[in-house]
Structure formats: structure tokens, C-alpha cells
Design an enzyme around this catalytic site. Structure first.
Site, mmCIF file in Angstrom:
data_model
loop_
_atom_site.group_PDB
_atom_site.id
_atom_site.type_symbol
_atom_site.label_atom_id
_atom_site.label_comp_id
_atom_site.label_asym_id
_atom_site.label_seq_id
_atom_site.Cartn_x
_atom_site.Cartn_y
_atom_site.Cartn_z
ATOM 1 N N TYR A 20 0.841 -1.194 0.000
ATOM 2 C CA TYR A 20 0.000 0.000 0.000
ATOM 3 C C TYR A 20 0.881 1.251 0.000
ATOM 4 O O TYR A 20 0.669 2.185 -0.779
ATOM 5 C CB TYR A 20 -0.938 -0.012 1.214
ATOM 6 N N HIS A 24 1.509 4.096 -3.142
ATOM 7 C CA HIS A 24 1.310 5.534 -2.961
ATOM 8 C C HIS A 24 2.608 6.312 -3.153
ATOM 9 O O HIS A 24 2.582 7.449 -3.628
ATOM 10 C CB HIS A 24 0.662 5.821 -1.609
ATOM 11 N N TYR A 43 -3.765 16.452 0.639
ATOM 12 C CA TYR A 43 -4.288 15.091 0.819
ATOM 13 C C TYR A 43 -3.249 14.259 1.571
ATOM 14 O O TYR A 43 -2.111 14.139 1.131
ATOM 15 C CB TYR A 43 -4.575 14.479 -0.548
ATOM 16 N N TRP A 78 -7.413 3.167 -10.716
ATOM 17 C CA TRP A 78 -6.691 3.161 -9.426
ATOM 18 C C TRP A 78 -7.414 2.270 -8.422
ATOM 19 O O TRP A 78 -6.802 1.490 -7.716
ATOM 20 C CB TRP A 78 -6.548 4.588 -8.900
ATOM 21 N N TRP A 79 -8.728 2.399 -8.347
ATOM 22 C CA TRP A 79 -9.496 1.567 -7.414
ATOM 23 C C TRP A 79 -9.285 0.081 -7.715
ATOM 24 O O TRP A 79 -9.108 -0.713 -6.799
ATOM 25 C CB TRP A 79 -10.982 1.900 -7.491
#
Length: 106
Positions: A20, A24, A43, A78-79
Site C-alpha cells: 500500500y 502511494h 491530501y 486506481w481503485w
């Protein structure tokens, strides 16, 4: 411009923390471009390693503009890319619990 502060909780699989983070760290430039185009600023995502909970915070320009982000092809891609690492809904969007602001100090 007045920004809208948003916070939510998501859930990453406990065996996927490193992946993860890596994904990112290497976020696609076209994803960053769309986030900015849809009014996202400042963000951040934080991980609670004990539980796998992710705390996400961002500032947006408008709710309407932000809601359109989920309809973009890059966001859907992306999802799908992130789906194996976290709790997701049937459309591959991350399961997300929106939090209500109870205190803010400027």
C-alpha cells in the site's frame, strides 16, 4: 477560496501495508493530475498498524467537483489496482467511513 476539510476511515489488509505504501510512493502522475483537477489539496493518508485502519484527510474546493473524481477512468483504474490490498465496495471504491468535524483550530 474557502476549502472544505474532509476526513474518512478506510481499511487496508494487514499483510498489505508495505505494498500500500509502495503504490502511494509511486502514485501515477495522471492520478495526481486528476486529483488536483477535481479540487483536492493537502491530501494525506495515515496508517494505524495495529488495526489496518487508514485515516485520510484532504481539503477540497467543492463537494460537487470532488464527487466527479470517482467517475473518471483513472480513478476507476486506481481503485481496481488497489482492490487486492484493502476493503472495497462492489464498484472497487474503497470502503470509506466519512467522519464529521467536531473541532477545528485555524
Amino acid at each position: 477560496m474557502t476549502m472544505i476539510r474532509k476526513a474518512s476511515i478506510m481499511f487496508v489488509n494487514k499483510d498489505s501495508y508495505e505494498e500500500y505504501q509502495k503504490r502511494h510512493d509511486d502514485i501515477w502522475p495522471e492520478m495526481l493530475k486528476e486529483l488536483k483537477a477535481h479540487g483536492a489539496h493537502n491530501y494525506s493518508i495515515f496508517l494505524d498498524k495495529e488495526s489496518g485502519r487508514l485515516f485520510a484527510y484532504l481539503e477540497i474546493e467543492s463537494e460537487e467537483k470532488w464527487k466527479q473524481m470517482g467517475e473518471t477512468e483513472i480513478c476507476k483504474k486506481w481503485w481496481a489496482y488497489m482492490k487486492p490490498l484493502m476493503d472495497t465496495n462492489p464498484d472497487n471504491s474503497p470502503v470509506s467511513i466519512e467522519l464529521s468535524e467536531v473541532f477545528y483550530m485555524a
